[in-house]
Write a protein that holds these residues in place. Structure first.
Motif, mmCIF file in Angstrom:
data_model
loop_
_atom_site.group_PDB
_atom_site.id
_atom_site.type_symbol
_atom_site.label_atom_id
_atom_site.label_comp_id
_atom_site.label_asym_id
_atom_site.label_seq_id
_atom_site.Cartn_x
_atom_site.Cartn_y
_atom_site.Cartn_z
ATOM 1 N N TRP A 36 13.006 73.924 -48.030
ATOM 2 C CA TRP A 36 13.865 73.624 -49.175
ATOM 3 C C TRP A 36 12.994 73.432 -50.397
ATOM 4 O O TRP A 36 11.875 72.668 -50.357
ATOM 5 C CB TRP A 36 14.426 72.363 -49.090
ATOM 6 N N PHE A 37 13.194 74.054 -51.849
ATOM 7 C CA PHE A 37 12.646 73.647 -52.925
ATOM 8 C C PHE A 37 13.658 73.087 -53.987
ATOM 9 O O PHE A 37 14.889 73.425 -53.669
ATOM 10 C CB PHE A 37 12.190 75.074 -53.366
ATOM 11 N N ARG A 38 12.945 72.888 -54.916
ATOM 12 C CA ARG A 38 13.993 72.259 -56.094
ATOM 13 C C ARG A 38 13.473 72.593 -57.514
ATOM 14 O O ARG A 38 12.193 72.929 -57.655
ATOM 15 C CB ARG A 38 14.229 70.812 -55.961
ATOM 16 N N GLN A 39 14.268 72.884 -58.479
ATOM 17 C CA GLN A 39 13.914 73.389 -59.785
ATOM 18 C C GLN A 39 14.747 72.569 -60.846
ATOM 19 O O GLN A 39 15.813 72.770 -60.696
ATOM 20 C CB GLN A 39 13.798 74.788 -60.123
ATOM 21 N N ARG A 45 9.530 75.776 -60.027
ATOM 22 C CA ARG A 45 10.182 75.239 -58.722
ATOM 23 C C ARG A 45 9.238 74.557 -57.878
ATOM 24 O O ARG A 45 8.072 75.011 -57.654
ATOM 25 C CB ARG A 45 10.692 76.633 -57.981
ATOM 26 N N GLU A 46 9.624 73.697 -57.236
ATOM 27 C CA GLU A 46 8.843 72.841 -56.467
ATOM 28 C C GLU A 46 9.138 72.530 -55.073
ATOM 29 O O GLU A 46 10.401 72.508 -54.716
ATOM 30 C CB GLU A 46 8.467 71.351 -57.223
ATOM 31 N N PHE A 47 8.073 72.576 -54.168
ATOM 32 C CA PHE A 47 8.537 72.112 -52.695
ATOM 33 C C PHE A 47 8.913 70.954 -52.305
ATOM 34 O O PHE A 47 8.651 69.852 -52.919
ATOM 35 C CB PHE A 47 6.851 72.505 -51.900
ATOM 36 N N VAL A 48 9.984 71.051 -51.578
ATOM 37 C CA VAL A 48 10.705 69.689 -51.217
ATOM 38 C C VAL A 48 10.332 69.381 -49.402
ATOM 39 O O VAL A 48 9.777 68.225 -49.316
ATOM 40 C CB VAL A 48 12.091 69.987 -51.428
ATOM 41 N N ALA A 49 10.705 70.451 -48.721
ATOM 42 C CA ALA A 49 10.497 70.266 -47.218
ATOM 43 C C ALA A 49 10.403 71.663 -46.600
ATOM 44 O O ALA A 49 11.022 72.443 -47.179
ATOM 45 C CB ALA A 49 11.760 69.292 -46.819
ATOM 46 N N ALA A 50 9.878 71.558 -45.459
ATOM 47 C CA ALA A 50 9.961 72.802 -44.842
ATOM 48 C C ALA A 50 10.262 72.699 -43.134
ATOM 49 O O ALA A 50 9.627 71.425 -42.791
ATOM 50 C CB ALA A 50 8.891 73.682 -44.827
ATOM 51 N N PRO A 88 17.273 59.279 -59.781
ATOM 52 C CA PRO A 88 17.555 60.333 -60.897
ATOM 53 C C PRO A 88 16.549 61.397 -60.976
ATOM 54 O O PRO A 88 17.015 62.520 -61.414
ATOM 55 C CB PRO A 88 17.539 59.268 -62.128
ATOM 56 N N GLU A 89 15.345 61.091 -60.707
ATOM 57 C CA GLU A 89 14.245 61.971 -60.395
ATOM 58 C C GLU A 89 14.603 63.190 -59.566
ATOM 59 O O GLU A 89 13.893 64.202 -59.331
ATOM 60 C CB GLU A 89 13.051 61.769 -60.532
ATOM 61 N N ASP A 90 15.554 63.085 -58.781
ATOM 62 C CA ASP A 90 15.845 63.928 -57.615
ATOM 63 C C ASP A 90 16.762 65.093 -58.197
ATOM 64 O O ASP A 90 17.030 66.007 -57.609
ATOM 65 C CB ASP A 90 16.449 63.384 -56.303
ATOM 66 N N THR A 91 17.129 64.969 -59.483
ATOM 67 C CA THR A 91 18.032 65.936 -59.901
ATOM 68 C C THR A 91 17.441 67.203 -60.184
ATOM 69 O O THR A 91 16.486 67.184 -60.623
ATOM 70 C CB THR A 91 18.422 65.295 -61.357
ATOM 71 N N ALA A 92 18.152 68.229 -59.751
ATOM 72 C CA ALA A 92 17.712 69.538 -59.810
ATOM 73 C C ALA A 92 18.571 70.291 -59.061
ATOM 74 O O ALA A 92 19.488 70.117 -58.244
ATOM 75 C CB ALA A 92 16.137 69.496 -59.040
ATOM 76 N N VAL A 93 18.244 71.831 -59.330
ATOM 77 C CA VAL A 93 18.957 72.653 -58.457
ATOM 78 C C VAL A 93 17.923 72.823 -57.145
ATOM 79 O O VAL A 93 16.930 72.982 -57.144
ATOM 80 C CB VAL A 93 18.982 74.058 -59.234
ATOM 81 N N TYR A 94 18.634 72.858 -55.750
ATOM 82 C CA TYR A 94 17.996 72.892 -54.574
ATOM 83 C C TYR A 94 18.411 74.399 -53.997
ATOM 84 O O TYR A 94 19.321 74.663 -53.961
ATOM 85 C CB TYR A 94 18.421 71.754 -53.606
#
Length: 125
Positions: A36-39, A45-50, A88-94
């Motif tokens: 999972w990434f988010r942007q 786009r940044e890494f979230v989990a794998a 709120p800082e988790d707001t992004a497109v995943y």
């Protein structure tokens, strides 16, 4: 060709939980590794989990460690991201991503071969 479709995003308040799903189709058998990434607009786009194919290894960005949990169900060709204590800082497109051919580190965008279209997560304060 592999198709990945994310779902489960939405608008929530800070502190609540949300679970994202990623449905994979198009190739037989379990996808070797997924992530999972988010942007956020204007940012990379940044890494979230794998997670590896047998779920033996999972990886998390420091910003989500202890709050998010990645999992998968190979029988259903599904991957999930349980997100707790949202901020709120988790707001992004995943985005979900699949690694088939590339043997690189799961932490990097360039290591993935297929991507979904993304699902919006908005966390209000």
């Amino acid at each position: 060709q592999v198709q990945l479709v994310e779902s489960g995003g939405g608008l929530v308040q800070a502190g609540v939980s949300l679970k994202l799903s990623c449905a994979a189709s198009g190739r037989p058998g379990a996808i070797p590794s997924m992530g999972w990434f988010r942007q956020v607009p204007g940012r990379e786009r940044e890494f979230v989990a794998a997670i590896t194919w047998n779920s033996d290894n999972t990886y998390y960005a420091d910003s989500v460690k202890g709050r998010f949990t990645i999992s998968r169900d190979n029988a259903k060709n599904m991957m999930y991201l349980q997100m707790n204590s949202l901020k709120p800082e988790d707001t992004a497109v995943y985005y979900c991503a699949a690694q088939y051919f590339n043997g690189g580190s799961l932490l990097y965008i360039r290591s993935y071969d297929y991507w979904g279209q993304g699902t919006q997560v908005t966390v209000s304060s």
